[in-house]
Design an enzyme around this catalytic site. Structure first.
Site, PDB file in Angstrom:
ATOM      1  N   SER A 147      38.264  23.561  67.566  1.00 26.81           N
ATOM      2  CA  SER A 147      39.178  24.581  67.387  1.00 26.81           C
ATOM      3  C   SER A 147      39.211  25.637  68.386  1.00 26.81           C
ATOM      4  CB  SER A 147      38.445  25.127  65.906  1.00 26.81           C
ATOM      5  OG  SER A 147      37.203  25.518  66.153  1.00 26.81           O
ATOM      6  N   CYS A 192      40.807  19.720  59.789  1.00 23.41           N
ATOM      7  CA  CYS A 192      39.390  19.888  60.436  1.00 23.41           C
ATOM      8  C   CYS A 192      39.679  21.203  61.252  1.00 23.41           C
ATOM      9  CB  CYS A 192      39.056  18.533  60.903  1.00 23.41           C
ATOM     10  SG  CYS A 192      37.319  18.553  61.027  1.00 23.41           S
ATOM     11  N   HIS A 246      39.413  14.315  57.805  1.00 19.26           N
ATOM     12  CA  HIS A 246      40.420  13.487  58.653  1.00 19.26           C
ATOM     13  C   HIS A 246      41.285  12.483  57.861  1.00 19.26           C
ATOM     14  CE1 HIS A 246      39.538  15.384  62.811  1.00 19.26           C
ATOM     15  NE2 HIS A 246      38.300  15.135  62.221  1.00 19.26           N
ATOM     16  N   GLU A 289      43.967  11.191  58.774  1.00 18.08           N
ATOM     17  CA  GLU A 289      44.839  10.387  59.277  1.00 18.08           C
ATOM     18  C   GLU A 289      43.754   9.257  59.785  1.00 18.08           C
ATOM     19  OE1 GLU A 289      43.360  12.895  60.182  1.00 18.08           O
ATOM     20  OE2 GLU A 289      42.514  12.871  62.496  1.00 18.08           O
TER      21      GLU A 289
HETATM   22  N1  GLN Z   1      33.659  20.798  65.062  1.00 17.12           N
HETATM   23  C1  GLN Z   1      34.790  21.016  65.407  1.00 17.12           C
HETATM   24  C2  GLN Z   1      35.413  22.675  65.432  1.00 17.12           C
HETATM   25  O1  GLN Z   1      34.524  23.482  64.819  1.00 17.12           O
HETATM   26  C3  GLN Z   1      36.089  20.515  64.362  1.00 17.12           C
HETATM   27  C4  GLN Z   1      35.789  19.051  64.419  1.00 17.12           C
HETATM   28  C5  GLN Z   1      36.963  18.159  64.036  1.00 17.12           C
HETATM   29  O2  GLN Z   1      38.255  18.528  64.056  1.00 17.12           O
HETATM   30  N2  GLN Z   1      36.836  16.918  63.694  1.00 17.12           N
HETATM   31  O3  GLN Z   1      36.248  23.022  66.034  1.00 17.12           O
END
Ligand code: GLN
Length: 200
Positions: A56, A86, A177, A179
């Site tokens: 992120s 996510c 997820h 997908e």
């Molecule tokens: N841990 C990631 C984050 O905090 C997110 C993980 C993911 O998108 N699979 O950005």
């Protein structure tokens, strides 16, 4: 009718999402044209948008640098569907508790990054989801959890007593997820089933 589906492709998995959207569309007599969004200018012609997982902090930095962030906000303000998964969910939340993520406040939820602890870094679970007849095979990878849910936000699924899928107007966010299995029902739900894009 052809639906133009933009997948924000600055980082994270793109082709799996594209495939899931393509598989969901025919049930609704729709065809899909996939647009990979890497720079400003592509989003305005998209009917639906997807913000994938990844990291992120990186996604946030890149979408702001490329001028995509304001286009995402405009897309949702126009009432068009957005599915954020996510890391995507973290980016569209109102607060992630991490100042490196400049959240877009498109979902009235606060999130905790990497909320499911070390032993549960990655796991799959059969998750009951509101609107789906059968549980969804949800794959969690260093997933966020939703801490607080504002008014107007509907919780679609919970895991360990914490919300992990929500909807607010045209925006659906999942901590997992959808997908990564060949089950495309979440994409169906976000883009066609309840978004008014179905002719079936
Ligand atoms: N841990 C990631 C984050 O905090 C997110 C993980 C993911 O998108 N699979 O950005």
């Amino acid at each position: 009718m052809t639906v133009t589906a933009g997948v924000v492709a600055v980082q994270g998995d793109v082709s799996e999402h594209a495939l899931a959207i393509e598989r969901a569309a025919p049930r609704h007599d729709r065809q899909v044209e996939i647009e990979e969004v890497r720079h400003a200018g592509a989003v305005p012609s998209c009917d639906v948008l997807l913000l994938p997982g990844g990291e992120s902090t990186t996604i946030s930095r890149l979408i702001h640098r490329e001028g995509i962030a304001t286009e995402l906000v405009d897309h949702v303000a126009a009432g068009k569907p957005l599915l954020a998964t996510c890391a995507g969910l973290i980016v569209v939340s109102s607060d992630s508790g991490d100042e490196r993520v400049e959240t877009l406040d498109l979902l009235g939820v606060t999130v905790e990054r990497n909320a499911f602890g070390r032993q549960r870094d990655s796991f799959e679970t059969a998750l009951p989801v509101k609107g789906l007849d059968e549980p969804f095979p949800a794959v969690f990878i260093r997933a966020p959890a939703i801490d607080t849910v504002g008014s107007g936000v509907e919780v679609l699924a919970e895991f360990d007593g914490r919300p992990v899928a929500v909807r607010q107007g045209p925006v659906v966010g999942t901590a997992f997820h959808p997908e990564l299995t060949d089950d495309f029902r979440i994409h169906d739900l976000a883009f066609f089933e309840t978004a008014g894009l179905s002719t079936a």
